[in-house]
Design a protein around this motif. Sequence first.
Motif, short mmCIF file in Angstrom:
data_model
loop_
_atom_site.label_atom_id
_atom_site.label_comp_id
_atom_site.label_asym_id
_atom_site.label_seq_id
_atom_site.Cartn_x
_atom_site.Cartn_y
_atom_site.Cartn_z
N LEU A 30 0.82 -1.21 0.00
CA LEU A 30 0.00 0.00 0.00
C LEU A 30 0.85 1.26 0.00
CD1 LEU A 30 -2.71 -1.00 2.64
CD2 LEU A 30 -3.02 -0.83 0.17
N VAL A 31 1.85 1.28 0.87
CA VAL A 31 2.69 2.46 0.99
C VAL A 31 3.50 2.69 -0.27
CG1 VAL A 31 4.60 3.50 2.26
CG2 VAL A 31 2.80 2.29 3.50
N ASN A 86 -7.56 0.88 14.71
CA ASN A 86 -8.72 1.25 13.88
C ASN A 86 -8.56 2.64 13.27
OD1 ASN A 86 -10.27 -1.13 14.18
ND2 ASN A 86 -10.98 -0.46 16.21
N LYS A 87 -8.07 3.58 14.07
CA LYS A 87 -7.87 4.94 13.55
C LYS A 87 -6.82 4.99 12.45
CE LYS A 87 -9.24 7.25 17.86
NZ LYS A 87 -8.80 8.06 19.03
N ALA A 88 -5.72 4.25 12.67
CA ALA A 88 -4.66 4.22 11.65
C ALA A 88 -5.17 3.61 10.35
CB ALA A 88 -3.46 3.44 12.18
N CYS A 89 -5.97 2.54 10.48
CA CYS A 89 -6.53 1.90 9.28
C CYS A 89 -7.47 2.86 8.55
CB CYS A 89 -7.26 0.62 9.68
SG CYS A 89 -8.01 -0.26 8.29
N SER A 90 -8.30 3.55 9.31
CA SER A 90 -9.24 4.51 8.71
C SER A 90 -8.50 5.62 7.96
CB SER A 90 -10.13 5.12 9.78
OG SER A 90 -10.91 4.13 10.41
N THR A 91 -7.39 6.07 8.54
CA THR A 91 -6.60 7.13 7.89
C THR A 91 -6.01 6.63 6.57
OG1 THR A 91 -6.03 8.07 10.04
CG2 THR A 91 -4.65 8.70 8.16
N ILE A 92 -5.47 5.39 6.57
CA ILE A 92 -4.91 4.82 5.35
C ILE A 92 -5.98 4.72 4.27
CG2 ILE A 92 -3.97 2.70 4.34
CD1 ILE A 92 -2.43 2.26 6.92
N VAL A 93 -7.16 4.26 4.66
CA VAL A 93 -8.26 4.12 3.70
C VAL A 93 -8.64 5.48 3.11
CG1 VAL A 93 -10.70 3.52 3.44
CG2 VAL A 93 -9.17 2.02 4.73
N ASP A 101 -7.93 11.98 -9.76
CA ASP A 101 -7.17 13.19 -10.07
C ASP A 101 -6.46 13.76 -8.84
OD1 ASP A 101 -8.02 13.05 -12.69
OD2 ASP A 101 -9.82 14.28 -12.30
N SER A 102 -6.79 13.22 -7.66
CA SER A 102 -6.22 13.76 -6.42
C SER A 102 -4.84 13.18 -6.16
CB SER A 102 -7.14 13.45 -5.23
OG SER A 102 -8.42 13.99 -5.44
N LYS A 103 -4.01 13.95 -5.50
CA LYS A 103 -2.68 13.49 -5.14
C LYS A 103 -2.72 12.77 -3.78
CE LYS A 103 0.09 16.89 -7.65
NZ LYS A 103 1.16 17.91 -7.54
N ILE A 104 -1.83 11.80 -3.65
CA ILE A 104 -1.73 11.06 -2.40
C ILE A 104 -0.95 11.88 -1.38
CG2 ILE A 104 -0.76 8.99 -1.31
CD1 ILE A 104 -3.15 8.38 -2.99
N ASP A 105 -1.48 11.94 -0.16
CA ASP A 105 -0.76 12.60 0.95
C ASP A 105 0.29 11.60 1.47
OD1 ASP A 105 0.18 13.82 3.21
OD2 ASP A 105 -1.79 14.37 3.99
N LYS A 106 1.48 11.66 0.89
CA LYS A 106 2.50 10.66 1.19
C LYS A 106 2.92 10.66 2.66
CE LYS A 106 4.35 10.94 -3.51
NZ LYS A 106 5.53 11.23 -4.35
N LEU A 109 0.25 9.02 4.75
CA LEU A 109 0.21 7.59 4.47
C LEU A 109 1.33 6.86 5.21
CD1 LEU A 109 -0.93 5.19 2.88
CD2 LEU A 109 0.61 5.80 1.01
N ALA A 110 2.53 7.40 5.15
CA ALA A 110 3.67 6.76 5.81
C ALA A 110 3.48 6.72 7.32
CB ALA A 110 4.96 7.49 5.45
N GLU A 111 3.04 7.84 7.90
CA GLU A 111 2.85 7.90 9.34
C GLU A 111 1.76 6.92 9.79
OE1 GLU A 111 1.99 11.95 10.18
OE2 GLU A 111 4.10 12.60 10.14
#
Length: 504
Positions: A30-31, A86-93, A101-106, A109-111
């Motif tokens: 994913l990362v 659960n919070k970390a998973c929700s953030t990744i999703v 068209d949106s850019k990934i918040d790298k 995502l890493a954090e």
Amino acid sequence: MAKWNTSSLEIKTRSVEKVLVPLVAQVGVLVNNGFNEIEGKTRRFLSDMLPNLELAVCKFTSIGHEMGNMNHDIRDEMSDACDVTNKACSTIVSVLNTDSDSKIDKKSLAESARLLLSAITRILILSDKTAVKKMVLSADKVDRRLCELENVSNFTEFVNAFSQFGGDMVELAYVSGERQNDLKNDLQRAEVCGSRAILEKSTMMLLTTCKSCLRHPDSPLALGNRNAVFRSMRNAMKILKAVIQDNQYPDSNISHGMYLYLKEIQNGIRSLSNTQGTSKSTDVLLEQIENFAAIMDDVISIQQIDLQLTANIKELQQNLRNVCANEKVARDKGEFIQVLNKIKDAGQQIVDELTKTSVQQVNDVFTDPSYKAMLQELKKASLSGDLQKVEEIGDTLEKELLTIVQVSKLVKNTSDSEACIITASKIEENLISLLPQLIDASKMLAAHPSSKITQENLEVFIDVWDTQVDELSTLMRNITQTAESNESAEWLSVYIPMASKLKS
């Protein structure tokens, strides 16, 4: 939020590692894809993965919450770890599930990925803590049963107490067996299996010594026999707790022999030859050479090996010390490496000679061993009430045991498996502690030759001692065969006497 230092984590069991390794790989996918420029196919691939990730995390944290509710000492910390997961998973999703068209918040995502892995590891460690707690509680329960058995005053009380003790011992054997098989470290597994083997063998001895003590309450031999079994079992449980609860490791001096030190010396020389080396690595190498020489001196005291070879080692050691006195110049000239290689070659010759000698001695001592006939003679002398004969045979058995232990020490120096060395050492210790108990059981029968209980007691001690020597014999032959053929002894690292019985 509870403090959680991920840098200090140590994964001690295979089950935890088995869960974490594929999870790390999946989160890595994913990362890594999130850091790349995402094409249409990759975007669809990630979209397909996210529901599975959410479902897996949801199930995982549900089990975590359930386990926390059943174990109040970890409930709050487990709840916190599940919430973070659960919070970390929700953030990744949310980060990955964006428009094409949106850019990934790298950074986010890493954090979040790091936080997810840390929180899941935390849950696994907490669940592992409950398994450790279960084993400790089981051992404590057995210890309480031992106290009850120590204080029984008649056979009725004893039968009831021993029946409960037996059930608790079965539980301890099961939970400690599970933990033993799950431990990653071979040396810890060897320590645990040695303690479990002692507990298994001691159970029958405890039965007969307690019965003998009740039948002959005024006999100091009966009381001493019983108390020795109690001490052995309590010490075995102490070791179980030290390894499983406190994560202790065996002393490296116990688990190392000449062959293993020689291998470390060879690797150290190779490393120094390929690089400039550091002062620390050089100091470690010199210490290993000193350890090799110290063990060599010990071996000489029990077995005459080529004195010229040992003299060469000592002379080379002195040369090395002289070189080290002018260390910088010596290394520039290569003299340091040259002396080290000579020590390595001389050490290899000694180990080769030890291997040949150990093969011969194992065959001499363990093929048609004389101690088996002595055990039968001991039983006959006891049944006839011949105390003098019992003591004579006891003295002979002590000499026989000394020979067996010396051969074992010799063979251990040719082994390339630390776990095998620990196992052999544990059997040696048990044989040494058992022999006086065996002789006392014989003397007790000689004093009461018509007693069926004391006869049964002696037969149990004879059987346990004989079995222990047979196990040591098997291990010695396996080590010498491996050393002689220069094959890997990795399979021996899980050699566990009586393991199948303990597990069942």
